[in-house]
Design a protein around this motif. Sequence first.
Motif, PDB file in Angstrom:
ATOM      1  N   GLY A 259       0.478  -1.140  -0.055  1.00  0.00           N
ATOM      2  CA  GLY A 259      -0.084  -0.103  -0.027  1.00  0.00           C
ATOM      3  C   GLY A 259       0.734   1.263  -0.045  1.00  0.00           C
ATOM      4  O   GLY A 259       0.040   2.288  -0.112  1.00  0.00           O
ATOM      5  N   ARG A 274      -4.112   5.334   6.411  1.00  0.00           N
ATOM      6  CA  ARG A 274      -4.524   4.588   5.037  1.00  0.00           C
ATOM      7  C   ARG A 274      -3.879   5.372   3.966  1.00  0.00           C
ATOM      8  O   ARG A 274      -4.295   6.509   3.999  1.00  0.00           O
ATOM      9  CB  ARG A 274      -6.120   4.422   4.893  1.00  0.00           C
ATOM     10  N   ASP A 283      -4.624  -1.493  -0.021  1.00  0.00           N
ATOM     11  CA  ASP A 283      -3.808  -1.143   1.321  1.00  0.00           C
ATOM     12  C   ASP A 283      -3.514  -2.100   2.299  1.00  0.00           C
ATOM     13  O   ASP A 283      -4.321  -2.272   3.144  1.00  0.00           O
ATOM     14  CB  ASP A 283      -4.107   0.292   1.740  1.00  0.00           C
TER      15      ASP A 283
END
Length: 315
Positions: A259, A274, A283
Amino acid sequence: MSITAEAVPDPLRKGPNPVLGGQRTRFQHAMIYVFVGGPMLALVAAVPLAWGWGVGWHDLALLAGFYTLAVLGITVGFHRHFTHKSFKAKPWLRVLLAITGSLAVQGNVFNWVADHRRHHAFSDKEGDPHSPWAFGTSPAAVAKGFLHAHMGWFFDRNETNHSRFIPDLLADRALRGVARTFGLWVAVSLLLPAVIGGLVTWSWQGALTGFFWGGLVRLAVSNHVTWSINSICHMVGRRPFRSRDRSRNFWPLAVLSMGESWHNLHHADPTCARHGVLPGQIDVSARVIWLFERAGWASDVRWPTPGRLAKLASR
């Protein structure tokens, strides 16, 4: 136009709190060549060896297993937790993340985090340790910049100033212990695949191939994936979010980098837990943090919000 001291104030000038600290010892610098060059030679040899003698399932399992463990140690631990404080972790998990990140053999937790915080402080400007735009925009300068950002910067003997960039980590007794024993974790990273390979096959050949595939080849692949975030992801890809540098998203590396190649959002909002925030952006690291949170091992996770993303979106 190249980045020059005239264009941007030089942060490397000596002063009361300089960016650069000391230098690696000759032995430490020699080890950089050993642990970069050795795995690269193994990666070159991997194709003819696999073609001529084949590769066992246990070797591929060791490569994939140790790759996943070490890279997540970098992405979840060294990067999102220690560098950017995207979430808080239980004390035992902090130590475990520092150890698993050390298994990637990209430097101890102190050096890695100091370099990365410095990168964000001066991203694509004078002082960035690995900007691909440091030498200009001509074809020759871009080629030189790519090589520098990808791996050339790794051979600079100067170290980033720890007291300036990581005073919080220096105060952590447990992390000091992990950093001091970095050599032990390097040995574990290389020798444990050999031990497991030997036990699974009950042969010295299995130990040797385990060391080769699960140790050396795995290090080469993880090194180049990590370095590609520094080089490719500041040169090629899309920029859906506004950032102060040239960070970009490069989707082909999304899975291998866990990710990290959704790099544009990361530089637009560095503390976000994230990085892949748009539909279809895988991710893996964020999912691991989510699992930690569900288990009660992580708290205060800085998840993205629709309002925040809307403010960051490129117009």
